[in-house]
Design a protein around this motif. Structure first.
Motif, PDB file in Angstrom:
ATOM      1  N   UNK A  99      46.052   3.289  23.030  1.00  0.00           N
ATOM      2  CA  UNK A  99      44.829   3.958  23.112  1.00  0.00           C
ATOM      3  C   UNK A  99      43.710   3.306  24.066  1.00  0.00           C
ATOM      4  N   UNK A 100      43.858   1.968  24.211  1.00  0.00           N
ATOM      5  CA  UNK A 100      42.917   1.231  25.139  1.00  0.00           C
ATOM      6  C   UNK A 100      43.441   1.529  26.680  1.00  0.00           C
ATOM      7  N   UNK A 101      44.831   1.705  26.745  1.00  0.00           N
ATOM      8  CA  UNK A 101      45.330   1.892  28.122  1.00  0.00           C
ATOM      9  C   UNK A 101      45.110   3.550  28.199  1.00  0.00           C
ATOM     10  N   UNK A 102      45.302   4.319  27.197  1.00  0.00           N
ATOM     11  CA  UNK A 102      45.503   5.761  27.346  1.00  0.00           C
ATOM     12  C   UNK A 102      44.186   6.503  27.171  1.00  0.00           C
ATOM     13  N   UNK A 103      43.081   5.873  26.575  1.00  0.00           N
ATOM     14  CA  UNK A 103      41.787   6.620  26.917  1.00  0.00           C
ATOM     15  C   UNK A 103      41.537   7.546  25.592  1.00  0.00           C
ATOM     16  N   UNK A 104      40.558   8.211  25.945  1.00  0.00           N
ATOM     17  CA  UNK A 104      39.947   9.212  24.813  1.00  0.00           C
ATOM     18  C   UNK A 104      40.859  10.104  24.269  1.00  0.00           C
ATOM     19  N   UNK A 105      42.179  10.571  24.961  1.00  0.00           N
ATOM     20  CA  UNK A 105      42.763  11.631  24.487  1.00  0.00           C
ATOM     21  C   UNK A 105      43.732  10.946  23.372  1.00  0.00           C
TER      22      UNK A 105
END
Ligand code: URA
Ligand code: SF4
Length: 181
Positions: A156-162
């Motif tokens: 999630x830190x890499x991939x962001x809000x989605x």
């Protein structure tokens, strides 16, 4: 019978050669929610507790928002208890050697729900063949507990809000399962 008092000195796999500390787990030994990550990272190897780095901050922010629980209200641990060199993925043999410790922790924890974070935890504990993008949010039976997998907070830190939104959705499934007991 395994004695968890022997875990801090375990040398059953080669990960013992590189670690500073065995990262056993945190929180109450017995809890309705077990949170399972992959392996300690640098911060955890130094600090001696799971998820105390950046991904842990995001993880417990989401668990607080969606489940209304603090870190110290969940039992938190990892599939392997020692940090792999350069944070590589733990090898099947290392996971297998460490499994009896996890099984003993599960036996003592008696969780209602096990939340597995990322592919290493989801595949090794729930036996999933497919990746987390397909298996997240599925509910499986794990002994007397329900199991749910979601993305690892590092993803999630890499991939962001989605990715964060998908994790929130999976945590709402966990909330229902916890409430349903
Ligand atoms: N990533 C994990 O999988 N576990 C931790 O404890 C920290 C980072
Ligand atoms: Fe023992 Fe697990 Fe550490 Fe390997 S990773 S040395 S099996 S505690």
């Amino acid at each position: 019978m395994l004695d968890l008092a022997d875990l801090p000195s375990c040398t059953k796999c080669a990960l013992s050669e590189h670690r500073q500390r065995v990262v056993i787990g945190s929180g109450p030994e017995r809890s309705s929610l077990m949170v399972l990550g992959e392996a300690p990272g640098r911060s955890e190897d130094e600090g001696g507790a799971p998820f105390i780095g950046r991904s842990g901050r995001l993880l417990f922010e989401l668990i607080g928002n969606e489940l209304g629980r603090r870190r110290d209200e969940c039992f938190v641990t990892n599939v392997v208890k020692c940090r792999p060199p350069a944070n590589r993925t733990p090898r099947p043999r290392e996971i297998a050697m460490c499994r009896p410790w996890l099984d003993e922790q599960l036996r003592r924890c008696e969780p209602a729900v096990v939340l597995a974070l990322g592919n290493t935890a989801a595949k090794s504990l729930f036996g999933f063949d497919e990746g987390i993008s397909v298996t997240h949010g599925r509910v499986v039976q794990l002994g007397g507990a329900k199991g749910v997998a979601t993305y690892h907070p590092a993803a999630a830190l890499r991939g962001g809000p989605s990715v964060v939104e998908v994790m929130r959705g999976d945590l709402r499934i966990v909330r229902e399962l916890l409430g349903a007991r």
